[in-house]
Design an enzyme around this catalytic site. Structure first.
Site, PDB file in Angstrom:
ATOM      1  N   SER A   1     -16.302   4.376   0.933  1.00  0.00           N
ATOM      2  CA  SER A   1     -15.733   5.476  -0.036  1.00  0.00           C
ATOM      3  C   SER A   1     -17.055   6.007  -0.794  1.00  0.00           C
ATOM      4  O   SER A   1     -18.024   5.164  -0.671  1.00  0.00           O
ATOM      5  CB  SER A   1     -14.873   5.109  -0.887  1.00  0.00           C
ATOM      6  OG  SER A   1     -14.532   5.936  -1.952  1.00  0.00           O
TER       7      SER A   1
ATOM      8  N   TYR B   1     -11.490  -1.544  -7.157  1.00  0.00           N
ATOM      9  CA  TYR B   1     -11.611  -0.488  -5.989  1.00  0.00           C
ATOM     10  C   TYR B   1     -13.130  -0.351  -5.560  1.00  0.00           C
ATOM     11  O   TYR B   1     -13.288  -0.486  -4.321  1.00  0.00           O
ATOM     12  CB  TYR B   1     -10.741   0.740  -6.370  1.00  0.00           C
ATOM     13  CG  TYR B   1     -10.792   1.578  -5.000  1.00  0.00           C
ATOM     14  CD1 TYR B   1      -9.949   1.445  -3.905  1.00  0.00           C
ATOM     15  CD2 TYR B   1     -11.636   2.736  -4.818  1.00  0.00           C
ATOM     16  CE1 TYR B   1     -10.061   2.316  -2.666  1.00  0.00           C
ATOM     17  CE2 TYR B   1     -11.531   3.592  -3.572  1.00  0.00           C
ATOM     18  CZ  TYR B   1     -10.727   3.455  -2.731  1.00  0.00           C
ATOM     19  OH  TYR B   1     -11.057   4.097  -1.742  1.00  0.00           O
TER      20      TYR B   1
ATOM     21  N   LYS C   1     -15.216  -1.327  -2.069  1.00  0.00           N
ATOM     22  CA  LYS C   1     -15.789  -0.577  -1.154  1.00  0.00           C
ATOM     23  C   LYS C   1     -17.161  -0.675  -1.169  1.00  0.00           C
ATOM     24  O   LYS C   1     -17.717  -0.598  -0.023  1.00  0.00           O
ATOM     25  CB  LYS C   1     -15.459   0.932  -1.617  1.00  0.00           C
ATOM     26  CG  LYS C   1     -14.058   1.342  -1.487  1.00  0.00           C
ATOM     27  CD  LYS C   1     -13.711   0.949   0.054  1.00  0.00           C
ATOM     28  CE  LYS C   1     -11.974   1.246   0.281  1.00  0.00           C
ATOM     29  NZ  LYS C   1     -11.692   1.093   1.532  1.00  0.00           N
TER      30      LYS C   1
HETATM   31  N1  LIG Z   1      -8.126   9.518   0.177  1.00  0.00           N
HETATM   32  C1  LIG Z   1      -9.147   9.352  -0.163  1.00  0.00           C
HETATM   33  O1  LIG Z   1      -9.552  10.112  -1.080  1.00  0.00           O
HETATM   34  C2  LIG Z   1     -10.094   8.237   0.243  1.00  0.00           C
HETATM   35  C3  LIG Z   1     -11.453   8.261  -0.292  1.00  0.00           C
HETATM   36  C4  LIG Z   1     -12.367   7.560   0.304  1.00  0.00           C
HETATM   37  C5  LIG Z   1     -12.018   6.390   0.970  1.00  0.00           C
HETATM   38  N2  LIG Z   1     -10.701   6.119   1.249  1.00  0.00           N
HETATM   39  C6  LIG Z   1     -10.265   4.880   2.084  1.00  0.00           C
HETATM   40  O2  LIG Z   1      -9.828   5.428   3.383  1.00  0.00           O
HETATM   41  C7  LIG Z   1      -8.525   4.644   3.812  1.00  0.00           C
HETATM   42  C8  LIG Z   1      -7.411   5.517   4.079  1.00  0.00           C
HETATM   43  O3  LIG Z   1      -7.214   6.048   2.717  1.00  0.00           O
HETATM   44  P1  LIG Z   1      -5.726   7.007   2.740  1.00  0.00           P
HETATM   45  O4  LIG Z   1      -6.215   7.877   1.565  1.00  0.00           O
HETATM   46  O5  LIG Z   1      -5.383   7.412   3.958  1.00  0.00           O
HETATM   47  O6  LIG Z   1      -4.855   5.930   2.074  1.00  0.00           O
HETATM   48  P2  LIG Z   1      -3.135   5.851   2.338  1.00  0.00           P
HETATM   49  O7  LIG Z   1      -2.700   5.024   1.275  1.00  0.00           O
HETATM   50  O8  LIG Z   1      -2.606   7.309   2.147  1.00  0.00           O
HETATM   51  O9  LIG Z   1      -2.848   5.416   3.521  1.00  0.00           O
HETATM   52  C9  LIG Z   1      -3.225   3.844   3.900  1.00  0.00           C
HETATM   53  C10 LIG Z   1      -2.570   3.330   4.992  1.00  0.00           C
HETATM   54  O10 LIG Z   1      -2.651   2.001   5.012  1.00  0.00           O
HETATM   55  C11 LIG Z   1      -1.578   1.054   5.034  1.00  0.00           C
HETATM   56  N3  LIG Z   1      -1.835  -0.300   4.340  1.00  0.00           N
HETATM   57  C12 LIG Z   1      -1.988  -0.478   3.185  1.00  0.00           C
HETATM   58  N4  LIG Z   1      -2.211  -1.782   3.116  1.00  0.00           N
HETATM   59  C13 LIG Z   1      -2.134  -2.335   4.279  1.00  0.00           C
HETATM   60  C14 LIG Z   1      -2.293  -3.667   4.734  1.00  0.00           C
HETATM   61  N5  LIG Z   1      -2.187  -4.705   4.090  1.00  0.00           N
HETATM   62  N6  LIG Z   1      -2.101  -3.792   6.044  1.00  0.00           N
HETATM   63  C15 LIG Z   1      -2.124  -2.815   6.989  1.00  0.00           C
HETATM   64  N7  LIG Z   1      -1.912  -1.346   6.442  1.00  0.00           N
HETATM   65  C16 LIG Z   1      -1.866  -1.264   5.285  1.00  0.00           C
HETATM   66  C17 LIG Z   1      -0.546   1.861   4.186  1.00  0.00           C
HETATM   67  O11 LIG Z   1       0.956   1.579   4.555  1.00  0.00           O
HETATM   68  C18 LIG Z   1      -0.966   3.488   4.795  1.00  0.00           C
HETATM   69  O12 LIG Z   1      -0.125   3.712   5.782  1.00  0.00           O
HETATM   70  C19 LIG Z   1      -8.447   3.699   2.917  1.00  0.00           C
HETATM   71  O13 LIG Z   1      -9.573   2.187   2.938  1.00  0.00           O
HETATM   72  C20 LIG Z   1      -9.330   4.150   1.504  1.00  0.00           C
HETATM   73  O14 LIG Z   1      -9.953   3.222   0.556  1.00  0.00           O
HETATM   74  C21 LIG Z   1      -9.490   7.313   0.891  1.00  0.00           C
HETATM   75  C1  LIG Z   2     -10.115   7.217  -3.284  1.00  0.00           C
HETATM   76  C2  LIG Z   2     -11.644   7.039  -3.302  1.00  0.00           C
HETATM   77  O1  LIG Z   2     -12.117   6.296  -2.571  1.00  0.00           O
HETATM   78  C3  LIG Z   2     -12.318   7.972  -3.794  1.00  0.00           C
HETATM   79  C4  LIG Z   2     -12.700   7.711  -5.164  1.00  0.00           C
HETATM   80  O2  LIG Z   2     -11.807   9.180  -3.972  1.00  0.00           O
END
Ligand SMILES: NC(=O)c1ccc[n+]([C@@H]2O[C@H](COP(=O)([O-])OP(=O)(O)OC[C@H]3O[C@@H](n4cnc5c(N)ncnc54)[C@H](O)[C@@H]3O)[C@@H](O)[C@H]2O)c1
Ligand SMILES: CC(=O)[C@H](C)O
Length: 258
Positions: free
Chosen positions: A140, A153, A157
Site C-alpha cells: 500500500s 495497518y 504493509k
Molecule cells: N482499497 C484501497 O484503497 C487499498 C489501498 C492500498 C492497499 N490495499 C490493499 O489491497 C488489498 C485488497 O483491498 P480491498 O480494498 O479490495 O479490500 P476489501 O476489504 O474490499 O476486500 C478484501 C477481500 O479479502 C477477503 N479477506 C479478508 N480477510 C481474509 C482472510 N483472512 N482470508 C482470506 N480472505 C480474506 C475479504 O473477504 C474481501 O473479499 C488489501 O491487502 C489492502 O490492504 C487496498
Molecule cells: C487502505 C490503504 O492502504 C490506503 C491508506 O488507502
C-alpha cells in the site's frame, strides 16, 4: 501458449476481484479464493458465466495449512501454478494510544503472516515444478509511508515490503520473481469501512469526508479503481516483468513519491 494458472487471495470482491478479472482476460486459468464463502460463490458464478476457466477455494490466509491447501487445490484442478497473488488484507482505524493486542494480532496474522504463508506455499510449488514463477503481494502507500489512525495497518504493509525483498533475494535462484503493488486510495469496501470508522472517531467529519480528504490531492485528479491496480499486476504476472524483482511498486495516481 500453454495455459497458465493464477491464484488470487481475497478475490471475491474489491481489488482482488478486479485483478482476477484482468488475469482471466490475459488468458490465465483462475483460482478465486476468499474467507467469505457466499461472496466467493457469487463471484465464481459470474466468472463462469463470462466464459472464464475458474475454480474457487474457501480459506483463511492467516492459516498456514489453508495456504498450502489452496495451492494444492490449484494444482489438483489445473495441473500447475504460475502466479500467486497475496491480495487479501484487512484494516483497522485506531489512535496510536488505543492500539491493543487484539488489533495487532488480527492485522499481523492476516496481512503479514498471511502474505508470508502464501509466499511459502507458492514458492514450494514453483520449486517443485522447476520453471520459476511470480509471487505478487498487496502492500500500500501505507507500506511506504505510515498514516495517523492507520498505525497497525501501515506497519503490516511495511512488513509486506520487507518480506518481498527477502523472498526475492532467497528465491531468485529458482527464477521466482517476488514483487508487490502499492495502491493509493481505491473505492472498495475497505475504504467504505475506513471512512465510516474515521467519522466515528472524529465528530467534525461527516460520511465521505475522510475519503474526500485522502483523495483531494491525488496528482492525477481522481481516486483509484480496481483496473488501475489490475493493470500493474497483469504486468508483474507477465514475462515483460521478468527482470524486475524485490520491488514494491506504487500505483497511486501520484500520492507518495519515492
Ligand atoms: N482499497 C484501497 O484503497 C487499498 C489501498 C492500498 C492497499 N490495499 C490493499 O489491497 C488489498 C485488497 O483491498 P480491498 O480494498 O479490495 O479490500 P476489501 O476489504 O474490499 O476486500 C478484501 C477481500 O479479502 C477477503 N479477506 C479478508 N480477510 C481474509 C482472510 N483472512 N482470508 C482470506 N480472505 C480474506 C475479504 O473477504 C474481501 O473479499 C488489501 O491487502 C489492502 O490492504 C487496498
Ligand atoms: C487502505 C490503504 O492502504 C490506503 C491508506 O488507502
Amino acid at each position: 501458449m500453454t495455459e497458465k494458472v493464477a491464484v488470487i487471495t481475497g478475490s471475491a470482491g474489491g481489488l482482488g476481484k478486479g485483478i482476477a478479472e484482468r488475469l482471466a482476460n490475459d488468458g490465465f486459468d483462475i483460482v478465486l479464493h476468499d474467507i467469505n464463502q457466499d461472496l466467493l460463490n457469487e463471484t465464481e458464478k459470474e466468472f463462469t458465466d463470462n466464459g472464464f476457466k475458474v475454480t474457487s477455494f474457501v480459506g483463511d490466509v492467516s492459516k498456514r495449512e489453508d495456504q498450502f491447501a489452496l495451492v494444492k487445490h490449484a494444482v489438483d484442478t489445473f495441473g500447475r501454478l504460475d502466479v500467486f497473488v497475496n491480495n487479501a488484507g484487512v484494516e483497522a482505524v485506531t489512535p496510536l494510544m488505543d492500539i491493543d493486542e487484539k488489533e495487532l494480532s488480527k492485522l499481523f496474522s492476516i496481512n503479514a503472516f498471511g502474505m508470508l504463508f502464501g509466499t511459502q506455499a507458492a514458492a514450494a510449488q514453483f520449486i517443485k515444478q522447476g520453471g520459476g514463477g511470480k509471487i505478487i503481494s498487496a502492500s500500500s502507500i501505507a507500506g511506504h509511508e505510515s498514516y495517523p489512525m492507520l498505525g497497525t495497518y501501515s506497519a503490516t504493509k511495511h512488513v509486506v515490503r520487507s518480506f518481498t525483498q527477502t523472498a526475492s533475494k532467497e528465491l531468485a535462484k529458482y527464477k521466482i520473481n517476488v514483487n508487490a503493488y502499492a495502491p493509493g486510495v481505491a473505492k472498495t469496501k475497505m475504504w467504505d469501512r475506513i471512512d465510516a470508522e474515521m467519522v466515528k472517531q472524529d465528530p467534525s467529519l461527516k460520511p465521505g469526508d475522510a475519503f474526500a480528504q485522502y483523495t483531494a490531492d491525488i496528482s492525477l485528479g481522481r481516486y483509484e479503481v480496481p483496473t488501475d491496480v489490475a493493470n500493474l499486476v497483469s504486468f508483474l504476472a507477465s514475462p515483460d516483468s521478468d527482470y524486475i524483482t524485490g520491488q514494491t511498486i506504487l500505483v497511486d495516481g501520484g500520492m507518495v513519491y519515492r
